[in-house]
Design a protein around this motif. Structure first.
Motif, PDB file in Angstrom:
ATOM      1  N   PRO A 141       7.605  11.259   7.535  1.00 36.96           N
ATOM      2  CA  PRO A 141       7.387  10.808   6.153  1.00 36.96           C
ATOM      3  C   PRO A 141       5.912  10.563   5.869  1.00 36.96           C
ATOM      4  CG  PRO A 141       8.329   9.030   7.481  1.00 36.96           C
ATOM      5  CD  PRO A 141       8.335  10.257   8.351  1.00 36.96           C
ATOM      6  N   LEU A 142       5.110  10.384   6.928  1.00 37.53           N
ATOM      7  CA  LEU A 142       3.696  10.030   6.854  1.00 37.53           C
ATOM      8  C   LEU A 142       3.555   8.646   6.198  1.00 37.53           C
ATOM      9  CD1 LEU A 142       2.075  13.480   5.946  1.00 37.53           C
ATOM     10  CD2 LEU A 142       2.659  12.590   8.215  1.00 37.53           C
ATOM     11  N   PRO A 143       2.538   7.864   6.383  1.00 34.55           N
ATOM     12  CA  PRO A 143       1.332   8.236   7.118  1.00 34.55           C
ATOM     13  C   PRO A 143       1.568   8.334   8.634  1.00 34.55           C
ATOM     14  CG  PRO A 143       1.257   5.915   6.518  1.00 34.55           C
ATOM     15  CD  PRO A 143       2.472   6.476   5.859  1.00 34.55           C
ATOM     16  N   ARG A 198       7.359  -0.416  -5.593  1.00 32.97           N
ATOM     17  CA  ARG A 198       7.372  -0.671  -4.143  1.00 32.97           C
ATOM     18  C   ARG A 198       7.090  -2.153  -3.927  1.00 32.97           C
ATOM     19  NH1 ARG A 198       4.474   2.805   0.484  1.00 32.97           N
ATOM     20  NH2 ARG A 198       6.268   4.079  -0.060  1.00 32.97           N
ATOM     21  N   GLN A 240      11.921   8.976  -0.757  1.00 42.87           N
ATOM     22  CA  GLN A 240      11.516   9.688   0.453  1.00 42.87           C
ATOM     23  C   GLN A 240      12.704  10.487   0.974  1.00 42.87           C
ATOM     24  OE1 GLN A 240       8.374   9.894   2.004  1.00 42.87           O
ATOM     25  NE2 GLN A 240       9.422  11.538   3.109  1.00 42.87           N
ATOM     26  N   HIS A 266      14.236   3.638   1.144  1.00 43.92           N
ATOM     27  CA  HIS A 266      13.176   4.419   0.495  1.00 43.92           C
ATOM     28  C   HIS A 266      13.833   5.696  -0.046  1.00 43.92           C
ATOM     29  CE1 HIS A 266       9.390   6.045  -0.514  1.00 43.92           C
ATOM     30  NE2 HIS A 266       8.730   5.888   0.606  1.00 43.92           N
ATOM     31  N   PRO A 276       0.810  -1.229   0.000  1.00 41.45           N
ATOM     32  CA  PRO A 276       0.000   0.000   0.000  1.00 41.45           C
ATOM     33  C   PRO A 276       0.840   1.276   0.000  1.00 41.45           C
ATOM     34  CG  PRO A 276      -0.773  -1.540   1.671  1.00 41.45           C
ATOM     35  CD  PRO A 276       0.515  -2.088   1.154  1.00 41.45           C
ATOM     36  N   SER A 277       0.269   2.323  -0.568  1.00 40.01           N
ATOM     37  CA  SER A 277       0.925   3.632  -0.587  1.00 40.01           C
ATOM     38  C   SER A 277      -0.117   4.688  -0.937  1.00 40.01           C
ATOM     39  CB  SER A 277       2.017   3.648  -1.659  1.00 40.01           C
ATOM     40  OG  SER A 277       2.455   4.963  -1.924  1.00 40.01           O
ATOM     41  N   THR A 278       0.015   5.850  -0.350  1.00 37.79           N
ATOM     42  CA  THR A 278      -0.763   7.004  -0.813  1.00 37.79           C
ATOM     43  C   THR A 278       0.194   8.024  -1.440  1.00 37.79           C
ATOM     44  OG1 THR A 278      -2.493   6.697   0.821  1.00 37.79           O
ATOM     45  CG2 THR A 278      -2.279   8.912  -0.094  1.00 37.79           C
ATOM     46  N   ARG A 279       1.120   8.533  -0.639  1.00 36.33           N
ATOM     47  CA  ARG A 279       1.988   9.612  -1.096  1.00 36.33           C
ATOM     48  C   ARG A 279       2.928   9.209  -2.220  1.00 36.33           C
ATOM     49  NH1 ARG A 279       0.300  10.604   3.527  1.00 36.33           N
ATOM     50  NH2 ARG A 279       0.671   8.397   3.713  1.00 36.33           N
ATOM     51  N   THR A 280       3.631   8.095  -2.050  1.00 37.63           N
ATOM     52  CA  THR A 280       4.694   7.783  -3.011  1.00 37.63           C
ATOM     53  C   THR A 280       4.094   7.502  -4.385  1.00 37.63           C
ATOM     54  OG1 THR A 280       5.886   6.841  -1.162  1.00 37.63           O
ATOM     55  CG2 THR A 280       6.771   6.416  -3.343  1.00 37.63           C
TER      56      THR A 280
HETATM   57  N1   CP Z   1       5.975   8.334   2.951  1.00 35.12           N
HETATM   58  C1   CP Z   1       5.432   7.288   2.287  1.00 35.12           C
HETATM   59  O1   CP Z   1       6.142   6.431   1.758  1.00 35.12           O
HETATM   60  O2   CP Z   1       4.070   7.301   2.266  1.00 35.12           O
HETATM   61  P1   CP Z   1       3.175   6.217   1.507  1.00 35.12           P
HETATM   62  O3   CP Z   1       3.395   4.891   2.212  1.00 35.12           O
HETATM   63  O4   CP Z   1       1.768   6.725   1.627  1.00 35.12           O
HETATM   64  O5   CP Z   1       3.653   6.142   0.093  1.00 35.12           O
END
Ligand code: CP
Length: 305
Positions: free
Chosen positions: A263-265, A101, A132, A129, A48-52
């Motif tokens: 780095p979030l989340p 990823r 990031q 990462h 899972p990922s949102t930002r990347t």
């Molecule tokens: N910072 C980061 O990698 O966020 P995601 O897991 O949402 O991609």
């Protein structure tokens, strides 16, 4: 042809060039709108990922290119047993560049060895990462105006936190960085990172479990979430997950110009009451992620700037 698997694949000079390009994109976005016309980015996300993932896709779209890919392993043929090597060979027929990823450490390296197009590691297990890290370096550079002479505290899950491992690697090449490692005993930075990176490069570091006592020493506080998905045992996760929570009270003795990054989340480790504090840089960090990925795509595709 160049790929990005580890942050150390890039020299300090190449990182500086990427930061300069990202700053130019921020200042002159129109100049870049068509730079990747007819180019395709494949986002292969087995985790899972949102930002990347979305920042990679936004980056390519803002450069005038297109995107294709998948956001979970189950919707790709890896669910039928296809190898990473065969997936990389296949995607090389359809796209110009890959962002991958994967939960297994080293999977993006296997992809790079089998692809005929550049591969970017978008996070591999608890390992690395690098994009990031580029995001973090751009953020530090924009917030602080420098990439040397500061104290940074990493707080939370330093064992599994791949963003921490990559950023420590990167910072070990800059002058006069002092590192505070704040974590529970069970989530300490792996000893190979301490010996191979911090000690080998003569980086001053302090390991501690005391968050509140450390905060006043810091120019940058880098919070991290406890990585539930990497625990073998749910009980351990529940016991450790709320060990360090940044609240406005804990910032009472912090420096006026502290930069708070993550780095979030985020799960629970930064109180939302801090979001409006001007020192909270984590949503600016999110935005920087798109710009530095635009710069990286341009460089790896050897687009004239
Ligand atoms: N910072 C980061 O990698 O966020 P995601 O897991 O949402 O991609």
């Amino acid at each position: 042809m160049k790929s990005l698997i580890n942050i150390t694949d890039l020299s300090v000079e190449e990182i500086e060039e990427l930061i300069n390009i990202a700053n130019d994109i921020i200042a002159n976005p129109d100049k870049y709108r068509e730079k990747c016309r007819y180019k395709k980015l494949a986002t292969l996300f087995f985790e899972p990922s949102t930002r990347t993932r979305l920042s990679f896709e936004a980056a390519m779209l803002d450069l005038g290119g297109s995107v294709l890919g998948f956001s979970e392993a189950q919707s790709s043929s890896s669910a039928k047993g296809e190898s990473v090597a065969d997936t990389a060979k296949t995607i090389s027929c359809y796209a110009d560049i890959i962002a991958m990823r994967h939960p297994k450490e080293g999977a993006p390296l296997v992809a790079k060895m089998n692809a005929t197009i550049p591969v970017i590691n978008a996070g591999d297990g608890g390992h690395n990462h690098p994009t990031q890290t580029l995001t973090d370096l751009l953020t530090i550079s924009r917030e602080k105006g420098r990439l040397e002479n500061f104290s940074i505290g990493f707080c939370g899950d330093l064992k599994f936190g791949r963003t921490v491992h990559s950023l420590i690697h990167a910072l070990s090449r800059y002058d006069n960085i002092k590192i505070y490692l704040i974590s529970p005993e069970e989530l300490k930075l792996p000893s190979y990172v301490k010996s191979d990176v911090l000690e080998r490069n003569g980086i001053e570091y302090i390991q501690t479990t005391d968050f509140e006592e450390t905060i006043p020493n810091l120019d940058i506080l880098y919070m991290t979430r406890v990585q539930r998905e990497r625990f073998f045992n749910e009980e351990d996760y529940l016991r450790l997950k709320d060990r360090y929570i940044l609240t406005p009270e804990k910032l009472e003795h912090a420096k006026e110009d502290l930069t708070i990054m993550h780095p979030l989340p985020r799960v629970n480790e930064i109180s939302t009451a801090i979001d409006e504090d001007p020192r909270a840089a984590y949503f600016r960090q999110v935005l920087n992620g798109k710009f530095i990925r635009m710069a990286l795509i341009l460089k790896l595709l050897e687009v004239e700037i």
